[in-house]
Enzyme design. Structure first.
Site, PDB file in Angstrom:
ATOM      1  N   ALA A  68     -61.687 -36.557  98.157  1.00 14.45           N
ATOM      2  CA  ALA A  68     -61.064 -35.597  99.077  1.00 14.45           C
ATOM      3  C   ALA A  68     -60.697 -34.316  98.330  1.00 14.45           C
ATOM      4  CB  ALA A  68     -59.827 -36.205  99.742  1.00 14.45           C
ATOM      5  N   THR A  79     -62.623 -43.118  94.914  1.00 14.44           N
ATOM      6  CA  THR A  79     -63.933 -42.686  95.388  1.00 14.44           C
ATOM      7  C   THR A  79     -65.020 -43.153  94.419  1.00 14.44           C
ATOM      8  OG1 THR A  79     -62.907 -40.754  96.384  1.00 14.44           O
ATOM      9  CG2 THR A  79     -65.298 -40.677  96.064  1.00 14.44           C
ATOM     10  N   ARG A  99     -62.380 -55.681 109.547  1.00 12.96           N
ATOM     11  CA  ARG A  99     -61.939 -56.139 108.240  1.00 12.96           C
ATOM     12  C   ARG A  99     -60.661 -56.970 108.323  1.00 12.96           C
ATOM     13  NH1 ARG A  99     -63.360 -50.950 104.336  1.00 12.96           N
ATOM     14  NH2 ARG A  99     -65.551 -51.517 104.158  1.00 12.96           N
TER      15      ARG A  99
HETATM   16  P1  ADP Z   1     -59.436 -39.962  98.144  1.00 13.84           P
HETATM   17  O1  ADP Z   1     -60.489 -40.949  98.505  1.00 13.84           O
HETATM   18  O2  ADP Z   1     -58.471 -39.703  99.224  1.00 13.84           O
HETATM   19  O3  ADP Z   1     -60.019 -38.743  97.511  1.00 13.84           O
HETATM   20  P2  ADP Z   1     -59.038 -41.094  95.512  1.00 13.84           P
HETATM   21  O4  ADP Z   1     -58.337 -42.328  95.137  1.00 13.84           O
HETATM   22  O5  ADP Z   1     -60.512 -41.084  95.392  1.00 13.84           O
HETATM   23  O6  ADP Z   1     -58.582 -40.706  96.998  1.00 13.84           O
HETATM   24  O7  ADP Z   1     -58.518 -39.864  94.629  1.00 13.84           O
HETATM   25  C1  ADP Z   1     -57.165 -39.575  94.479  1.00 13.84           C
HETATM   26  C2  ADP Z   1     -56.972 -38.960  93.103  1.00 13.84           C
HETATM   27  O8  ADP Z   1     -55.654 -38.413  92.994  1.00 13.84           O
HETATM   28  C3  ADP Z   1     -57.114 -39.984  91.991  1.00 13.84           C
HETATM   29  O9  ADP Z   1     -58.027 -39.510  91.028  1.00 13.84           O
HETATM   30  C4  ADP Z   1     -55.709 -40.087  91.423  1.00 13.84           C
HETATM   31  O10 ADP Z   1     -55.656 -40.403  90.053  1.00 13.84           O
HETATM   32  C5  ADP Z   1     -55.154 -38.708  91.703  1.00 13.84           C
HETATM   33  N1  ADP Z   1     -53.679 -38.649  91.719  1.00 13.84           N
HETATM   34  C6  ADP Z   1     -52.841 -39.563  92.262  1.00 13.84           C
HETATM   35  N2  ADP Z   1     -51.560 -39.182  92.093  1.00 13.84           N
HETATM   36  C7  ADP Z   1     -51.588 -37.992  91.423  1.00 13.84           C
HETATM   37  C8  ADP Z   1     -50.584 -37.090  90.935  1.00 13.84           C
HETATM   38  N3  ADP Z   1     -49.285 -37.345  91.108  1.00 13.84           N
HETATM   39  N4  ADP Z   1     -50.995 -35.970  90.296  1.00 13.84           N
HETATM   40  C9  ADP Z   1     -52.316 -35.719  90.102  1.00 13.84           C
HETATM   41  N5  ADP Z   1     -53.290 -36.522  90.520  1.00 13.84           N
HETATM   42  C10 ADP Z   1     -52.947 -37.647  91.179  1.00 13.84           C
END
Ligand code: ADP
Length: 501
Positions: A15, A43, A328
């Site tokens: 995202a 992802t 699911r």
């Molecule tokens: P989506 O599918 O919604 O994109 P993902 O899990 O693929 O979700 O990606 C979310 C990303 O955000 C991950 O790489 C995660 O490590 C990162 N993330 C989560 N919390 C934080 C934070 N506090 N600051 C920076 N990055 C973060």
């Protein structure tokens, strides 16, 4: 350290990177901040099925009588919401045209996708979001293709996806998506900066608008200022047991000891940050489990199913227990009632024509068998013996299933998705257990991906996309809808953060 850009994106999963690309395409200079030491999030490790109605790729498929019945049941449903009723009307019209055309190929359309998403989430999903989501799912595939991404030329039905509309990237797992965004970032690195190992902690708010984010890096504080907008894309909280327990009040028994498919960074940080600026949260109690976890790690790896049609599940007694084409939540609840909440996925040569055929997680069946993670046999009886289930009950389960495939008997669990029989050696089995996969709840957004506060007003400057948001999926997300969600709303969030006043 203090830095400024037009748009700050928090989180470098699908995202966030879709938003970064889109913001840049709309003229913004962008900073992406990611807490882990690499991009990718959930992802990267997902099966990467992407749902979108796609008449071209679906033209290779024929429609079965049971699938026709499914469409007719959906059309005959009762809907209260005005927008949902418009989907019903559109679907009715499309269906009438389809029948009149004499076509035999699989029917699909955004309105069917909308209604299945809505019904699959028990009518708890937000219609305005579902509307934008399904209308833009295929255009977002074309957008990804314009960025160089390649998808296979066929679609399949992913676990809990309910319909044959899941697109599959040419490259394994999430690498196709991630390489696509990262290539764009690399080409435009003069305008897009990626900061790793840096955790967003709280929003910086000025005159009621979000204007930046305070982060914590390896060497101390990092302040990121946004002149145009901030996109929150931090993913879900599937890996945060405490937060899971706090919100898991409706669907499941205690999940403390249930493993997860998620990466360790899926800790819900963004939801907590957004709550602190009064964002409205939605659907936090809806946590998605899959019946498809590796018994040791909870991960999706080692899963031998290729698509919904050609595999069955049997319990430790060698007996089927659920419609394997169901939602699911339905399948996972049924699995939890079986002995040790443990099952075997059963497939045959149709799923693995050769030993080096790979599953959806880039593993060959030969390697899985060699590692003891899957079992292989020339007869069903021998497979039953290897996995320790009663051969007589097991063979009968497969034979009964094959009769339903033939249409000779009605499936005892009401299964509607069939293709081939399980009758060609070698036969394979792989063990699976329940695992936490996705958190449907999160920050409330409108169709522009703007974050909404507790009073229903837009929080100026703040946009959100992906698993950090709530509302789209209702109580249960359809398999294959997350990759579409993150690209559709990531794209919208990035554009709007770059351009909206
Ligand atoms: P989506 O599918 O919604 O994109 P993902 O899990 O693929 O979700 O990606 C979310 C990303 O955000 C991950 O790489 C995660 O490590 C990162 N993330 C989560 N919390 C934080 C934070 N506090 N600051 C920076 N990055 C973060």
């Amino acid at each position: 350290v203090e830095k400024t850009a037009d748009v700050i994106v928090i989180g470098g999963g699908g995202a966030g990177l879709a938003a970064a690309v889109s913001a840049h395409q709309n003229g913004a200079k962008v900073i992406v901040v990611e807490k882990m030491s690499r991009l990718g999030g959930n992802t990267m490790i997902s099966g990467s099925a992407y749902n979108a109605a796609d008449s071209s790729r679906q033209s290779a498929l024929t429609m079965t009588a049971l699938e026709k019945q499914t469409v007719e049941n959906i059309i005959a449903g009762t809907y209260e919401d005005a927008l949902v009723k418009t989907w019903q009307e559109t679907l009715k019209k499309e269906w009438t045209e389809y029948l009149a055309s004499g076509k035999t190929t699989l029917f699909d359309s955004p309105s069917l996708h909308k209604l299945q998403t809505y019904l699959g989430g028990d009518k708890k999903g937000t219609p305005e979001l579902i509307d934008v989501f399904a209308d833009n799912a295929y255009p977002a595939i074309e957008w990804l293709e314009s960025l160089g991404m390649e998808f296979k030329d066929y679609v399949f039905t992913v676990l809990g996806g309910l319909w044959n509309r899941a697109h599959k990237p040419e490259k394994p797992l999430g690498t196709g998506f991630m390489e696509t965004y990262e290539n764009y970032l690399e080409k435009n690195k003069a305008d897009i900066e990626v900061i790793l190992d840096t955790t967003a902690k709280e929003f910086i708010v000025k005159d009621g608008a979000v204007v930046g984010v305070a982060c914590e890096g390896k060497n101390g504080k990092v302040t990121l200022n946004a002149t145009k907008g901030v996109v929150l894309a931090t993913g879900g909280f599937g890996a945060n047991v405490e937060m899971r327990n706090e919100y898991n009040t409706v669907l499941w028994p205690d999940l403390t000891n249930v493993k997860t498919t998620n990466h360790t960074g899926a800790t819900g940080d963004g939801i907590v940050m957004a709550e602190a600026v009064d964002a409205k949260l939605m659907g936090m109690e809806y946590i998605q489990l899959l019946p498809m976890g590796d018994p040791v790690t909870g991960s999706l790896s080692g899963n031998i199913e290729q698509g919904v049609q050609n595999r069955i599940f049997v319990n430790k007694e060698g007996v089927r227990f659920v419609d394997e084409g169901a939602r699911r939540d339905t399948m996972t609840k049924a699995l939890m009632e079986q002995t040790d909440a443990y099952m075997w996925v059963i497939v045959d040569k149709n799923s693995y024509p050769t030993g080096d055929t790979k599953n959806n997680f880039n593993e060959t069946i030969d390697d899985l068998v060699a590692a003891g993670r899957a079992f292989k046999a020339d007869t069903l009886e021998d497979l039953a013996k290897q996995i320790g289930v009663d051969p007589v009950a097991f063979v009968k389960s497969v034979e009964d299933f094959n009769k339903a495939v033939d249409g000779a008997a009605k499936d005892e669990f009401g299964r509607t998705l069939f293709d081939k029989k399980i009758d060609t050696a070698p036969f394979y089995a792989g063990a699976r257990v329940p695992t936490v996969h996705h958190t449907m709840g999160g920050v409330s957004i409108n169709a522009n991906a703007q974050v909404i506060d507790a009073n229903g007003n837009v929080i100026k400057g703040l946009y959100a996309a992906g698993e950090v948001t709530g509302g789209l999926h209702g109580t249960n997300r359809l398999g294959g809808n997350a990759l579409a969600d993150i690209n559709v709303f990531g794209r919208i969030a990035g554009k709007n953060a770059a351009t909206m006043k």
